[in-house]
Design a protein around this motif. Structure first.
Motif, short mmCIF file in Angstrom:
data_model
loop_
_atom_site.label_atom_id
_atom_site.label_comp_id
_atom_site.label_asym_id
_atom_site.label_seq_id
_atom_site.Cartn_x
_atom_site.Cartn_y
_atom_site.Cartn_z
N VAL A 1 -4.92 9.78 1.38
CA VAL A 1 -5.99 9.32 0.61
C VAL A 1 -5.27 8.06 -0.42
O VAL A 1 -5.99 7.22 -0.63
N VAL A 2 -4.05 8.32 -0.81
CA VAL A 2 -3.54 7.16 -1.53
C VAL A 2 -3.54 6.10 -0.94
O VAL A 2 -3.76 4.75 -1.20
N VAL A 3 -2.98 6.00 0.35
CA VAL A 3 -2.91 4.73 1.06
C VAL A 3 -4.22 4.18 1.32
O VAL A 3 -4.52 2.95 1.24
N GLY A 4 -5.21 5.05 1.88
CA GLY A 4 -6.37 4.55 1.98
C GLY A 4 -6.95 3.82 0.60
O GLY A 4 -7.75 2.82 0.74
N ALA A 5 -7.08 4.64 -0.37
CA ALA A 5 -7.51 4.11 -1.52
C ALA A 5 -6.72 2.70 -1.93
O ALA A 5 -7.47 1.88 -2.39
N PHE B 1 -5.46 0.43 0.12
CA PHE B 1 -6.03 -0.50 1.10
C PHE B 1 -7.47 -1.11 0.22
O PHE B 1 -7.68 -2.22 0.36
N PHE B 2 -8.24 -0.04 0.10
CA PHE B 2 -9.66 -0.50 -0.10
C PHE B 2 -9.84 -1.17 -1.55
O PHE B 2 -10.40 -2.15 -1.74
N PHE B 3 -8.84 -0.56 -2.30
CA PHE B 3 -8.74 -1.41 -3.80
C PHE B 3 -8.16 -2.77 -3.65
O PHE B 3 -8.65 -3.65 -4.41
N GLU B 4 -6.92 -2.92 -2.97
CA GLU B 4 -6.74 -4.39 -2.71
C GLU B 4 -7.42 -5.24 -2.15
O GLU B 4 -7.56 -6.43 -2.57
N ARG B 5 -8.36 -4.80 -1.15
CA ARG B 5 -9.34 -5.66 -0.43
C ARG B 5 -10.41 -5.87 -1.57
O ARG B 5 -10.82 -7.08 -1.45
N GLY B 6 -10.83 -4.89 -2.09
CA GLY B 6 -11.80 -5.40 -3.56
C GLY B 6 -11.22 -6.23 -4.44
O GLY B 6 -11.96 -7.19 -4.84
N VAL B 7 -10.09 -6.04 -4.93
CA VAL B 7 -9.44 -7.07 -5.85
C VAL B 7 -9.35 -8.54 -5.16
O VAL B 7 -9.70 -9.58 -5.76
N ASP B 8 -9.05 -8.56 -3.89
CA ASP B 8 -8.75 -9.70 -3.29
C ASP B 8 -10.30 -10.50 -3.03
O ASP B 8 -10.36 -11.66 -3.30
N VAL B 9 -11.30 -9.83 -2.63
CA VAL B 9 -12.52 -10.46 -2.38
C VAL B 9 -13.19 -10.84 -3.80
O VAL B 9 -13.67 -12.00 -3.96
N ALA B 10 -12.85 -10.17 -4.80
CA ALA B 10 -13.32 -10.40 -6.37
C ALA B 10 -12.45 -11.70 -6.73
O ALA B 10 -13.37 -12.65 -7.31
N ALA B 11 -11.16 -11.82 -6.52
CA ALA B 11 -10.57 -12.96 -7.11
C ALA B 11 -10.87 -14.04 -6.20
O ALA B 11 -10.89 -15.26 -6.75
N GLU B 12 -11.07 -14.09 -5.16
CA GLU B 12 -11.54 -15.27 -4.09
C GLU B 12 -12.86 -15.67 -4.74
O GLU B 12 -13.07 -17.05 -4.75
#
Length: 58
Positions: free
Chosen positions: A21-25, A27-38
Motif C-alpha cells: 500500500v505504501v509503495v502504491g500510494a 507511485f500514484f502521489f509521485e505521478r500526481g505531483v509530476d502531472v500538476a508540476a508539468e
C-alpha cells in the motif's frame, strides 16, 4: 470505529500488505505531483517553450 477496524484488518495487520500500500500510494502521489508540476510549468511559460514556438522555426 468500524472504519478503523476495517483499515487495520485489510492494510495494517501484515507488514507485507502495508508495504504494498505504501509503495502504491507513493507511485500514484509521485505521478500526481509530476502531472500538476508539468501543467503549472507549461501554463506559466506558455509561448516560451520549444514545443510552443517550434512551428515558427521549422
Amino acid at each position: 470505529m468500524a472504519f478503523g477496524t476495517t483499515l487495520y484488518n485489510l492494510v495494517l495487520k501484515r507488514t507485507s500488505t502495508f508495504m504494498v500500500v505504501v509503495v502504491g500510494a507513493t507511485f500514484f502521489f509521485e505521478r500526481g505531483v509530476d502531472v500538476a508540476a508539468e501543467k503549472f510549468w507549461d501554463s506559466h511559460n506558455k509561448g516560451k517553450l520549444w514545443k510552443h514556438i517550434k512551428d515558427k522555426y521549422e
